[in-house]
Design a protein around this motif. Sequence first.
Motif, PDB file in Angstrom:
ATOM      1  N   GLU A   1       1.774   3.670   3.105  1.00  0.00           N
ATOM      2  CA  GLU A   1       2.279   3.055   4.336  1.00  0.00           C
ATOM      3  C   GLU A   1       3.800   3.109   4.274  1.00  0.00           C
ATOM      4  O   GLU A   1       4.427   2.363   3.537  1.00  0.00           O
ATOM      5  CB  GLU A   1       1.757   1.619   4.459  1.00  0.00           C
ATOM      6  CG  GLU A   1       0.228   1.603   4.470  1.00  0.00           C
ATOM      7  CD  GLU A   1      -0.361   0.202   4.566  1.00  0.00           C
ATOM      8  OE1 GLU A   1       0.397  -0.769   4.760  1.00  0.00           O
ATOM      9  OE2 GLU A   1      -1.586   0.089   4.438  1.00  0.00           O
TER      10      GLU A   1
ATOM     11  N   HIS B   1       0.868  -1.182   0.000  1.00  0.00           N
ATOM     12  CA  HIS B   1       0.000   0.000   0.000  1.00  0.00           C
ATOM     13  C   HIS B   1       0.905   1.232   0.000  1.00  0.00           C
ATOM     14  O   HIS B   1       1.781   1.359   0.861  1.00  0.00           O
ATOM     15  CB  HIS B   1      -0.923  -0.018   1.224  1.00  0.00           C
ATOM     16  CG  HIS B   1      -1.891  -1.168   1.195  1.00  0.00           C
ATOM     17  ND1 HIS B   1      -2.081  -2.024   2.246  1.00  0.00           N
ATOM     18  CD2 HIS B   1      -2.694  -1.600   0.190  1.00  0.00           C
ATOM     19  CE1 HIS B   1      -2.987  -2.943   1.896  1.00  0.00           C
ATOM     20  NE2 HIS B   1      -3.365  -2.699   0.655  1.00  0.00           N
TER      21      HIS B   1
ATOM     22  N   HIS C   1       3.308  -3.586   6.955  1.00  0.00           N
ATOM     23  CA  HIS C   1       2.230  -2.625   6.681  1.00  0.00           C
ATOM     24  C   HIS C   1       2.091  -1.645   7.844  1.00  0.00           C
ATOM     25  O   HIS C   1       2.720  -1.804   8.893  1.00  0.00           O
ATOM     26  CB  HIS C   1       0.888  -3.358   6.515  1.00  0.00           C
ATOM     27  CG  HIS C   1       0.767  -4.086   5.220  1.00  0.00           C
ATOM     28  ND1 HIS C   1      -0.122  -3.732   4.236  1.00  0.00           N
ATOM     29  CD2 HIS C   1       1.433  -5.167   4.759  1.00  0.00           C
ATOM     30  CE1 HIS C   1       0.001  -4.555   3.212  1.00  0.00           C
ATOM     31  NE2 HIS C   1       0.938  -5.450   3.506  1.00  0.00           N
ATOM     32  N   THR C   2       1.228  -0.624   7.621  1.00  0.00           N
ATOM     33  CA  THR C   2       0.776   0.244   8.711  1.00  0.00           C
ATOM     34  C   THR C   2      -0.747   0.360   8.561  1.00  0.00           C
ATOM     35  O   THR C   2      -1.335  -0.271   7.683  1.00  0.00           O
ATOM     36  CB  THR C   2       1.388   1.668   8.639  1.00  0.00           C
ATOM     37  OG1 THR C   2       0.690   2.431   7.638  1.00  0.00           O
ATOM     38  CG2 THR C   2       2.880   1.642   8.294  1.00  0.00           C
TER      39      THR C   2
ATOM     40  N   ARG D   1      -3.254   4.283  -1.068  1.00  0.00           N
ATOM     41  CA  ARG D   1      -3.339   2.843  -0.802  1.00  0.00           C
ATOM     42  C   ARG D   1      -3.307   2.045  -2.114  1.00  0.00           C
ATOM     43  O   ARG D   1      -2.631   1.032  -2.223  1.00  0.00           O
ATOM     44  CB  ARG D   1      -4.648   2.579  -0.052  1.00  0.00           C
ATOM     45  CG  ARG D   1      -4.879   1.144   0.373  1.00  0.00           C
ATOM     46  CD  ARG D   1      -6.119   1.096   1.271  1.00  0.00           C
ATOM     47  NE  ARG D   1      -6.431  -0.242   1.700  1.00  0.00           N
ATOM     48  CZ  ARG D   1      -5.837  -0.884   2.713  1.00  0.00           C
ATOM     49  NH1 ARG D   1      -4.863  -0.298   3.390  1.00  0.00           N
ATOM     50  NH2 ARG D   1      -6.197  -2.091   3.065  1.00  0.00           N
TER      51      ARG D   1
HETATM   52 ZN   LIG Z   1      -1.378  -2.114   4.193  1.00  0.00          ZN
END
Ligand SMILES: [Zn+2]
Length: 318
Positions: free
Chosen positions: A56, A53, A139-140, A95
């Motif tokens: 992130e 994404h 990820h975040t 994203r």
């Molecule tokens: Zn993500």
Amino acid sequence: MYSIGPLTVARGERAQGLIPVGTSSYGVELGIPLIVVNGAQGGPVLCVDAGVHGDEYDGQEAIRRVLAEIDPATLRGTVVGIPCLNTPAFEAAARASGIDHLNLNRIFPGDAEGSYSQRLAATFVEQVVPVVDAVVDLHTGGAYGEIAPLVILQGGYENLATDLALAAGHELVWKGGKWGGTVRHPVLEAGKPAITLECGGATYREANVEQHMHSVRNILRQLGMIDGKAELRGTYTTVSGTFARSDAGGFFVSHAEPGETCKEGDLIGTISDHYGNVLEEVRAPQEGIVLWVRRIRTVRPGDEVVIFGEVQGEILSC
Ligand SMILES: [Zn+2]
């Protein structure tokens, strides 16, 4: 010698380069950027990716830093870093991809004859998955929200990926399994462990870069690739996630933080109109843990405002 995409890396050496996927409209080669550290001694091949994404950021920086600190002279095995898998999403600061607007983490294994994101996923499956032994996907919570530090362990693949998941060091283990097409799926289907690590979001924070680096280092110790004993917790809490979406649009204010424990009915957030009238209250559907909270204030009907974790049980290490 270790080979991946266009790179061939001798033992004890580093290399960087791009696995090509296509050419942009302005004539630049697009693809998967790689940083490879090939240890002087043999061992497993660990792939760490981020930027699936594009909004992130913390994991992307963590990969560059953690690979820079690894000494190939003492490393056992090979670390393949993919600091930004989805470069068109990074360029869009979003994203989803700026080229075809797809969410890369829902379309694996992709399609070599599809749109750019489909080709990107297919390239990862064809050129990365066969030459790595395990994948750690960073990820975040994304630009729109913040998530509690946790590891996603795909339901149905516990035998394959639990050891890797526990070495990430997060107390919360989210038994993800309700949706397919993630970067984990083709790796797990190839019989190799894959996990997703989540922390932070909403904005870039050094503490979250450090958190991701800490997890990757501990996984390297667990796999015997660097010196030291991996730190494991005595117990881990397994949760499932329920996505709460708003009915009303308006201004969102949260009343609970990621990682906070709630009782049934506790207020998690409110949605108000421009005059201050409360249109909707978001309450905990049952006892559990708040996993992700929306951080941007704009809410449209049907937007995600919280991911709520129902406690499933415990995992005891050793
Ligand atoms: Zn993500």
